[in-house]
Motif scaffolding. Structure first.
Motif, PDB file in Angstrom:
ATOM      1  N   LEU A 265       7.967   2.572  -7.788  1.00 25.36           N
ATOM      2  CA  LEU A 265       7.223   2.479  -6.535  1.00 25.36           C
ATOM      3  C   LEU A 265       7.366   1.137  -5.837  1.00 25.36           C
ATOM      4  O   LEU A 265       6.715   0.897  -4.824  1.00 25.36           O
TER       5      LEU A 265
ATOM      6  N   GLY B 209       9.609  -0.102  -3.917  1.00 28.29           N
ATOM      7  CA  GLY B 209       9.984  -0.043  -2.500  1.00 28.29           C
ATOM      8  C   GLY B 209       9.130   0.904  -1.682  1.00 28.29           C
ATOM      9  O   GLY B 209       9.393   1.105  -0.492  1.00 28.29           O
ATOM     10  N   ALA B 210       8.122   1.485  -2.298  1.00 30.33           N
ATOM     11  CA  ALA B 210       7.313   2.483  -1.591  1.00 30.33           C
ATOM     12  C   ALA B 210       6.298   1.806  -0.678  1.00 30.33           C
ATOM     13  O   ALA B 210       5.960   0.631  -0.847  1.00 30.33           O
TER      14      ALA B 210
ATOM     15  N   GLU C 229       0.590   3.224   0.924  1.00 30.47           N
ATOM     16  CA  GLU C 229      -0.141   4.494   0.815  1.00 30.47           C
ATOM     17  C   GLU C 229       0.553   5.481  -0.115  1.00 30.47           C
ATOM     18  O   GLU C 229       0.009   6.529  -0.432  1.00 30.47           O
ATOM     19  N   GLN C 230       1.769   5.141  -0.539  1.00 33.35           N
ATOM     20  CA  GLN C 230       2.452   6.000  -1.500  1.00 33.35           C
ATOM     21  C   GLN C 230       2.140   5.598  -2.932  1.00 33.35           C
ATOM     22  O   GLN C 230       2.602   6.213  -3.886  1.00 33.35           O
TER      23      GLN C 230
ATOM     24  N   VAL D 265      -0.801   4.529  -5.972  1.00 36.47           N
ATOM     25  CA  VAL D 265      -2.167   4.881  -6.360  1.00 36.47           C
ATOM     26  C   VAL D 265      -3.076   3.693  -6.041  1.00 36.47           C
ATOM     27  O   VAL D 265      -2.721   2.554  -6.334  1.00 36.47           O
TER      28      VAL D 265
ATOM     29  N   PHE E  30      -9.744   4.745  -5.892  1.00 35.47           N
ATOM     30  CA  PHE E  30     -10.232   5.131  -4.563  1.00 35.47           C
ATOM     31  C   PHE E  30      -9.643   4.195  -3.509  1.00 35.47           C
ATOM     32  O   PHE E  30      -9.422   3.009  -3.778  1.00 35.47           O
ATOM     33  N   GLN E  31      -9.412   4.717  -2.321  1.00 39.18           N
ATOM     34  CA  GLN E  31      -8.946   3.895  -1.217  1.00 39.18           C
ATOM     35  C   GLN E  31      -9.947   2.761  -0.981  1.00 39.18           C
ATOM     36  O   GLN E  31     -11.160   2.969  -1.076  1.00 39.18           O
TER      37      GLN E  31
END
Lengths: 434, 434
Positions: free
Chosen positions: B320, B322-323, B326-327, B329, B334-335
């Protein structure tokens, strides 16, 4: 972010569960996922029944291909089951560039290689947490949580129906038939229970677990599958007296020469956590070279536990939808160009311990004859008990040390030819799980 | 793809384990991750010792800031522990735009809110699977596997040292002091065992689990922390005779009015899986509204189990890296803009059942007086046993039904004022875990 649009194929037990949990916990799920997840279209058989459940909150159709081809839909959730219509639908969903979430172990165990290849080609996700052990996030544990490990082996109670039946047989002294009837009455077994009681369902799940553990293609046809329908109440009692419980286990082991892949009733020491998994619960014990033993326990079936796994997959897809393929977890845990061709070993090559029960004439020399046959087959005896049984007869039970199944088969063949041996030998495999 | 470059801070037990597992399983891990993971620089205290372990395979320095500021390095793995130097280093690593993997529960339980906010601002990952329950992928289960659920409560054996001591006290009849000495001799307890035996380590871990379960900021200072150092051998025996085991549990529950967050010795029914987690093993039971109960079991500490978790995080980061944010966790499941301000309840508000042991004069009326006090405090009694103890004295043990801790405290205060009550009341909380 805009809601994730889900097309649901099937609104039965699991589909209904997905609908209920998304309705009830939608807010909580969006707090985690960062966007809401919305079932916008549902394919069902019974329109009226579906309408009474979902009202006007989703479009309903009786043609599942409408859902699969709907350009508005990001993800298809396949909850129809079986390998005919479900296979066509998943193929079509992938062809349409949809991500697919499925709970269908039979489909993936039998057609997974084709479907994962197609999904890879189209750059879509095909995820299946709900296919094994219901709500237990065992697939996430295997594919991601244990990624540092060389997995040595895993063993699981991955069919709730049979574990319920075995629990009833042990705790209430019921015969297999009576316990099955109970399970059917209580909804733990289907009207046609064959797939469950003969170990087929467990073997489907085990096939998937083995592929993720060892990085090999799914090979359901190579699995040894043996159920519990021939299990006698007396063997459960004998096992208990010897300090063991009998569980239907799915076991897969990596050996230098190949992979063992087998589902069968198994004696396990009564102190093990797996031995104490009762009723319809599931548990999987995974042994990795770095982490050692780890165990995952929970409800392996049912409306909301299975929905929990389906929705966890939806949240993953919601996050990774826009990600590049290499930013996603590989379908079977290993990169597709790094899969191994380690052979699946035939059951005759399996090496394990055995419980053998023989009904014999109570005459001098019989034990000597049997012991000689076992010794000549290089099967050494860990413990033995003999009990009177019927008229001038006796039951002899051996617990052997580890032996190769081929040798055990040969020895059993010879033992059954002895004139003092009255019936065929009962053989149940034993695992120490240490 | 090019290898992921890791900077390692610390080459002690866990750091050495990470080095060993990456060396041994590098190929297997790359088969999963799609790229290799390479420790390119290590900060240590003892250069010579480190050199004898890693040879020329990595650059070694005694200045950890060199590692943290090395532009070649993608990820910093912090395995130093504590909240002083480790805090500075993690802050600096984030400031330098590095992803951080840490096993440091103390750091995150006390400074997590600051560090997660800083990481979010810089768009880097800060992951910590190894911080709770060693090799068990419990954080992945909570953050991802159970994302469909409203978590109701969780209870865990999350400190191996204390579980080892309690297992020894029970199985060998040892006093706390003798069992602790054993644990120290065998390497399960440190020379200064305070953090373990007083429940602080478990409370650090529980604080993180609670935040991920309920989406609240980490609030270690609000946790109730009680260890096992005052636990008497006789209470373990009484508990066992009543069908219970005593475990040091970390428990967190969501109630309509707030969150219970508490670590303390706990009586649990002997048939529960958690009651049968022995020695230095860990297990966490999580109850979600959809999935029901799920349990995760394994080694909670040690070189390679902890390394297993650190490397699983590295594989996630490798995928992840380079993600888009929002991609990935969210840090605490929780956000960040969806965190709740649900209050942590003081221990006086906790509602649970209690084991109470009193040493009294064996005189008429004493039981009546005690029973009256309990009744007036609205504490109802589930069961009671009385045993002779010493000269004209008796031990009375009550198992109460659920009551509010404040009421129990008041009742205990009144009971201790009774002239026939010879010593202070022993109080141990009880959980049914059903």
């Amino acid at each position: 972010m805009k809601p994730l649009k889900v097309g649901l194929l099937g609104l039965g037990v699991v589909g209904g569960g997905v609908w209920n949990v998304l309705s009830r916990n939608g807010g909580e799920i969006a707090r985690r996922a960062g966007r809401s997840i919305e079932v916008s279209r549902i394919a069902v058989r019974d329109m009226a029944r579906a309408r009474s459940k979902v009202g006007d909150a989703a479009a309903i159709t009786t043609d599942p291909f409408e859902v699969v081809r709907d350009p508005e839909i990001d993800i298809v959730v396949e909850l129809i089951g079986g390998y005919t219509l479900a296979l066509e639908l998943v193929r079509e969903a992938i062809a349409q560039g949809k991500h697919v979430v499925t709970a269908n172990k039979a489909l993936l165990a039998c057609h997974g290689n084709e479907l994962f290849a197609a999904a890879r080609e189209k750059g879509v996700m095909l995820v299946y947490e709900a296919a094994v052990a219901g709500g237990i996030p065992i697939i996430k544990a295997l594919r991601e949580g244990l990624s540092a490990n060389r997995i040595n082996w895993l063993a699981g109670i991955i069919n709730g129906t049979t574990n319920f039946i075995l629990s009833e047989m042990r705790s209430r002294g019921l015969s297999f038939e009576a316990a099955l009837a109970d399970a059917q009455r209580l909804g733990y077994a289907e009207a046609d229970p064959t797939f469950d009681i003969e170990g087929v369902d467990a073997a489907h799940k085990l096939t998937l677990l083995a592929s993720m553990a060892f990085g090999v293609p799914v090979q359901f046809d190579r699995a040894h599958v043996e159920g519990i329908s021939k299990l006698a109440q007396e063997d459960i009692v004998h096992a208990e007296n010897l300090g063991y419980r009998i569980k239907l286990l799915g076991i897969t082991k990596l050996r230098p020469d190949g992979i063992e892949l087998r589902v069968h009733p198994t004696l396990i020491p009564e102190g093990r956590l797996l031995a104490n998994v009762e009723g319809a619960m599931n548990a999987v014990l995974v042994h990795g070279d770095a982490v050692g033993p780890t165990l995952y326990y929970g409800q392996g079936a049912g409306e909301e536990p299975t929905a929990s796994a389906v929705i966890a997959d939806l949240v993953d897809v919601a996050r990774l939808q826009g990600a590049a393929p290499e930013q996603r977890v590989p379908y079977l845990a290993f990169q597709h160009d790094a899969m191994a061709d380690t052979p699946i070993l035939p059951i005759e090559d399996v090496r394990t311990a055995y419980y053998l029960r023989l009904h014999v004439d109570d005459q001098p020399g019989v034990l000597a004859d049997i012991a000689r046959i076992l010794a000549e087959a290089e099967i050494s005896i860990g413990s033995m008990i003999q009990r009177p049984h019927g008229d001038s007869g006796a039951d002899i039970i051996f617990l052997t040390h580890q032996a190769v199944e081929r040798d055990v088969n040969r020895a059993i063949g010879l033992i059954e030819q002895l004139p003092q041996v009255r019936s065929s030998v009962t053989r149940i495999r034993m695992e120490n799980l240490a």
